[in-house]
Design an enzyme around this catalytic site. Sequence first.
Site, PDB file in Angstrom:
ATOM      1  CG  ASN A 147      -0.976  -0.417   2.323  1.00 18.08           C
ATOM      2  OD1 ASN A 147       0.690   0.269   2.774  1.00 18.08           O
ATOM      3  ND2 ASN A 147      -1.382  -0.593   4.024  1.00 18.08           N
ATOM      4  NE  ARG A 285       1.920   1.921  11.813  1.00 23.67           N
ATOM      5  CZ  ARG A 285       1.910   2.014  11.033  1.00 23.67           C
ATOM      6  NH1 ARG A 285       0.792   3.148  10.125  1.00 23.67           N
ATOM      7  NH2 ARG A 285       1.586   0.470   9.939  1.00 23.67           N
ATOM      8  CD  GLN A 314      -4.444   3.922  14.100  1.00 25.95           C
ATOM      9  OE1 GLN A 314      -3.552   5.133  13.319  1.00 25.95           O
ATOM     10  NE2 GLN A 314      -4.583   2.811  13.867  1.00 25.95           N
ATOM     11  CG  HIS A 333      -4.587   4.238   9.860  1.00 27.67           C
ATOM     12  ND1 HIS A 333      -3.457   3.371  10.054  1.00 27.67           N
ATOM     13  CD2 HIS A 333      -3.946   3.824   8.581  1.00 27.67           C
ATOM     14  CE1 HIS A 333      -2.628   2.621   9.496  1.00 27.67           C
ATOM     15  NE2 HIS A 333      -2.681   3.129   8.654  1.00 27.67           N
TER      16      HIS A 333
END
Length: 401
Positions: A147, A285, A314, A333
Amino acid sequence: MSTILCVLYDDPIGGYPTSYAREDLPTLDRYPNGQTLPTPKHIDFKPGQLLGCVSGELGLRKFLEEQGHTFIVTSDKDGPNSLFEKALPDADVVISQPFWPAYLTKERIAKAKKLKLAITAGIGSDHVDLQAAIEKGITVAEVTYCNSHSVAEHNVMMILALVRNYIPSYQWVIKKGWNIADCVTRAYDIEGMTVGIVGAGRIGLATMKRLKPFDVKLHYTDHHRLSETIEKEVGLTYHANVETMMPLCDIVALSCPLHPETEHLFNDKLISKMKRGAYLVNTARGKICDRDAVVRALESGQLAGYAGDVWFPQPAPKDHPWRTMPHHGMTPHISGTTLSAQARYAAGVREILECWLENRPIRNEYLIADKGKLAGAGAHSYTVGNATTGSEEAILFAEET
Ligand code: NDP
């Protein structure tokens, strides 16, 4: 037979989709460095389907159950009463996505007596206490490159959204206004601005290549300098450390992993070295930035904007100050889990599982830790240690829902 414990994000509120906005995905064969896309023997899903949520199951159930393995899929991941923590002692393999990370802390690793393999369905294995995994001989693998370009596109989008003041302008349309002056008092062009990238790996370099046509000045810092050919081709200026780059940049984007060396790198001290009114984009991050230092810098005007899709922990608690701080362009995210990216990382997870179950080596570029040490891609970009501390707070999201 093995038990594979897989943590995925919840289904859409309206239920698992029965149709999609587009019919197909473009076909890609290779990444720019020549690495092939994931090559499992077979896949049981149609690229373009929603695979990253609980009902999507990364398209793995048929493959695993046909071989007699136990496959547990859940989104319930935080706290001692979570299904994840209850199933962990029996798990041989854990699969987790950075978007909805199952934090594998030292304490959890101690409970996971059978655990041999932790797969990240995506990139970034900082939700695993790598030090503890290494000490227990657990293999950690991620789907390198799956990704990276999805995130690079998101970086460009977020830079433009902040500098051009897109989100507040969009909100004026929703509020039925036509408030041009309100929209443009914070809107600029990026042309001519200096952009600094922290970490010129797959995402960082792809971001710079995509920004080049905007006629910006491109600077970067990394442990390893890129080749002279690439620097010339893209027009890059290298800095051996982040401090010398900061005062020059109008925009800074973070593309380095979270590891002990980068945890809270962007604190009050480093942010104070940035140009007043700079923009900071973080799709790497959340914990690379000191949460409260970012809020202070936006409130004082030291930063003109902050955008990103990564938080800590998260899911972010409902009262996380990044939800309400001024001039932000945060999303949950999502950048690395487009339907396009999911097709690649679901295939990559299948490839890793096929290798592991058939006792074949996992590709070196997918390895983060193996045989009691950092390995493969992990040996290049990570340092040993632990960046999962504080993740217990993730339970607050569930408790407040
Ligand atoms: P790469 O490993 O290709 O690139 C990371 C780069 O950061 C490497 O060049 C590495 O240096 C460099 N680096 C490491 N530490 C430092 C440091 N202290 N200062 C400057 N540079 C440093 O990874 P990717 O580009 O594929 O991904 C980067 C990160 O992005 C991931 O680790 C993950 O955390 C995040 N990510 C986020 C996603 C999202 O959905 N938002 C999705 C995918 C990834 P070198 O190797 O030269 O030592």
